[in-house]
Design an enzyme around this catalytic site. Structure first.
Site, short mmCIF file in Angstrom:
data_model
loop_
_atom_site.label_atom_id
_atom_site.label_comp_id
_atom_site.label_asym_id
_atom_site.label_seq_id
_atom_site.Cartn_x
_atom_site.Cartn_y
_atom_site.Cartn_z
N HIS A 20 -2.96 -49.57 19.27
CA HIS A 20 -1.57 -49.33 19.65
C HIS A 20 -1.19 -50.17 20.86
O HIS A 20 -2.05 -50.68 21.58
CB HIS A 20 -1.35 -47.85 19.98
CG HIS A 20 -1.24 -46.98 18.77
ND1 HIS A 20 -2.34 -46.51 18.08
CD2 HIS A 20 -0.16 -46.50 18.10
CE1 HIS A 20 -1.94 -45.79 17.05
NE2 HIS A 20 -0.62 -45.76 17.03
N LYS A 35 1.13 -46.57 25.38
CA LYS A 35 0.85 -45.27 24.76
C LYS A 35 0.08 -44.36 25.72
O LYS A 35 -0.86 -44.80 26.38
CB LYS A 35 0.04 -45.49 23.46
CG LYS A 35 -0.18 -44.22 22.69
CD LYS A 35 -0.57 -44.49 21.25
CE LYS A 35 -0.85 -43.22 20.48
NZ LYS A 35 0.31 -42.30 20.46
N1 LIG Z 1 5.14 -39.63 14.64
C1 LIG Z 1 5.33 -40.95 14.62
O1 LIG Z 1 5.47 -41.58 13.56
C2 LIG Z 1 5.41 -41.68 15.92
C3 LIG Z 1 5.72 -43.03 15.96
C4 LIG Z 1 5.83 -43.64 17.20
C5 LIG Z 1 5.62 -42.90 18.35
N2 LIG Z 1 5.30 -41.59 18.26
C6 LIG Z 1 5.15 -40.74 19.43
O2 LIG Z 1 6.46 -40.48 19.91
C7 LIG Z 1 6.44 -40.30 21.32
C8 LIG Z 1 7.43 -41.27 21.96
O3 LIG Z 1 7.00 -42.59 21.72
P1 LIG Z 1 7.77 -43.85 22.33
O4 LIG Z 1 6.97 -45.04 21.94
O5 LIG Z 1 9.19 -43.77 21.96
O6 LIG Z 1 7.58 -43.58 23.89
P2 LIG Z 1 8.56 -44.01 25.08
O7 LIG Z 1 7.74 -43.91 26.32
O8 LIG Z 1 9.18 -45.32 24.76
O9 LIG Z 1 9.70 -42.89 25.07
C9 LIG Z 1 9.51 -41.60 25.54
C10 LIG Z 1 10.84 -41.14 26.10
O10 LIG Z 1 10.73 -39.76 26.45
C11 LIG Z 1 11.59 -39.58 27.54
N3 LIG Z 1 11.30 -38.34 28.26
C12 LIG Z 1 10.24 -38.04 29.05
N4 LIG Z 1 10.40 -36.83 29.58
C13 LIG Z 1 11.59 -36.36 29.13
C14 LIG Z 1 12.31 -35.16 29.33
N5 LIG Z 1 11.86 -34.19 30.14
N6 LIG Z 1 13.49 -34.99 28.67
C15 LIG Z 1 13.96 -35.93 27.85
N7 LIG Z 1 13.33 -37.11 27.65
C16 LIG Z 1 12.15 -37.31 28.27
C17 LIG Z 1 11.34 -40.81 28.43
O11 LIG Z 1 12.42 -41.00 29.31
C18 LIG Z 1 11.26 -41.90 27.36
O12 LIG Z 1 12.52 -42.49 27.17
C19 LIG Z 1 4.98 -40.51 21.74
O13 LIG Z 1 4.34 -39.26 21.82
C20 LIG Z 1 4.40 -41.31 20.59
O14 LIG Z 1 3.01 -41.12 20.45
C21 LIG Z 1 5.19 -40.98 17.07
O1 LIG Z 2 3.63 -45.70 19.37
C1 LIG Z 2 2.96 -44.65 19.32
O2 LIG Z 2 2.66 -43.99 20.34
C2 LIG Z 2 2.55 -44.13 18.00
N1 LIG Z 2 1.92 -43.01 17.95
C3 LIG Z 2 1.55 -42.34 16.76
C4 LIG Z 2 0.19 -41.72 16.91
O3 LIG Z 2 -0.22 -41.31 18.02
O4 LIG Z 2 -0.51 -41.61 15.90
C5 LIG Z 2 1.62 -43.17 15.52
C6 LIG Z 2 2.65 -44.18 15.49
C7 LIG Z 2 2.91 -44.90 16.79
#
Ligand SMILES: NC(=O)c1ccc[n+]([C@@H]2O[C@H](COP(=O)([O-])OP(=O)(O)OC[C@H]3O[C@@H](n4cnc5c(N)ncnc54)[C@H](O)[C@@H]3O)[C@@H](O)[C@H]2O)c1
Ligand SMILES: O=C(O)C1=N[C@H](C(=O)O)CCC1
Length: 266
Positions: free
Chosen positions: A155, A159
């Protein structure tokens, strides 16, 4: 029309989700929950000029959930914040679709209990990309034929959680088919701690963090004279958005917690 609140709108996933909700005819972005910018409208926030002039920004989740008429919360924040948002949304009768990763087994148990008590749907998906779901399912199937497997997840370097939610979910699915086995040499010794990665029932998970990456995973099986590698790559966060859209539609008809999109896709 499904009324939606997005938590974390300025994040990498949050921005993609705002765009997806705005582009989906039967979705309405009712509000966003941000760490700052409370009291503004979305179009007044950096990077959102021209969109969301009717979308209020809240900083306080209790105020947001009790003021806004919403059906679904999409949470894309951090593990600690995501857990609090999810519990609070459920308490207000708002159905969570959670992409945030890094929840512990205890967190998931607590959310499952809360969802059951409230009798409304909740989806927690470590990965929304269809290709990643297939990778996990293929890996689970391959585990019937190979006892030895290692997971390599890669990643971007922003992250927070390791191993990734996807790697943990993959290991959990594989463990449904595989008996617990300590892999590698019985006498192997790490000369640098961590060299063999995290240990999940004897299978190893290795986490790579590098700029330039988005989300990638290889599941490598080894047998006599052969290996099998199952790999998935997300090159763009758009890869996750069709899964978020399906989850929002599906959560409206659920009365329990679903952990993993493989449980709702045919
Ligand atoms: N399920 C999936 O397919 C998938 C895909 C990508 C990322 N993710 C997950 O999604 C999450 C976010 O990823 P990202 O890459 O966008 O991260 P990022 O760091 O770019 O964004 C996180 C956001 O959360 C906000 N935040 C933090 N505390 C907050 C609060 N109290 N209230 C409101 N907003 C708040 C931050 O300001 C930031 O803008 C991570 O946990 C990541 O692992 C999941
Ligand atoms: O960008 C990230 O953070 C992602 N998190 C997910 C995970 O923890 O599996 C998957 C997709 C991207």
């Amino acid at each position: 029309m499904i009324n939606i609140i997005i938590a974390g709108p300025r994040g990498k996933m949050g921005r993609a989700a705002v765009q997806m909700v705005q582009e989906t005819e039967h979705f309405h972005l009712a509000a966003v929950l941000d760490r700052k910018n409370g009291g503004k409208y979305l179009n007044e926030v950096d990077g959102f000029a021209g969109i969301g002039s009717d979308v209020p920004v809240y900083e306080d989740h209790e105020e947001c959930f009790s003021t806004v008429e919403a059906d679904v919360l999409i949470d894309l924040t951090t593990p600690e914040v995501g857990r609090i948002h999810t519990l609070s949304a459920l308490a207000h009768g708002i159905r969570p679709v959670v992409g945030t990763t890094g929840f512990s087994d205890e967190d998931l148990g607590e959310l499952r209990t809360m969802t059951k008590d409230k009798g409304i749907g909740c989806i927690i998906a470590p990965n929304f990309a269809i290709g990643a779901i297939l990778m996990m399912k293929f890996a689970q199937n391959a585990a019937k034929y190979f006892d030895d497997v290692e997971i390599l997840e890669m990643h971007h370097d922003q992250k927070l959680d390791a191993p990734s939610g996807t790697a943990i979910k993959t290991a959990q699915l594989i463990s449904e088919e595989r008996t617990v086995k300590k892999q590698g040499h019985a006498n192997e010794k790490e000369t640098i701690p961590g060299a063999r990665g995290a240990d999940f029932e004897g299978m190893r998970i290795h986490s790579v963090r590098l700029p330039g990456l988005i989300a990638h995973q290889e599941v490598i099986f080894g047998g006599e004279g052969q290996t099998l590698t199952i790999r998935h790559d997300s090159y763009d966060r758009k890869s996750f958005m069709s899964g978020v859209r399906v989850s929002v539609d599906t959560v409206m008809n659920l009365d329990h917690l679903v952990y993993g999109l493989e449980n709702i896709l045919d």
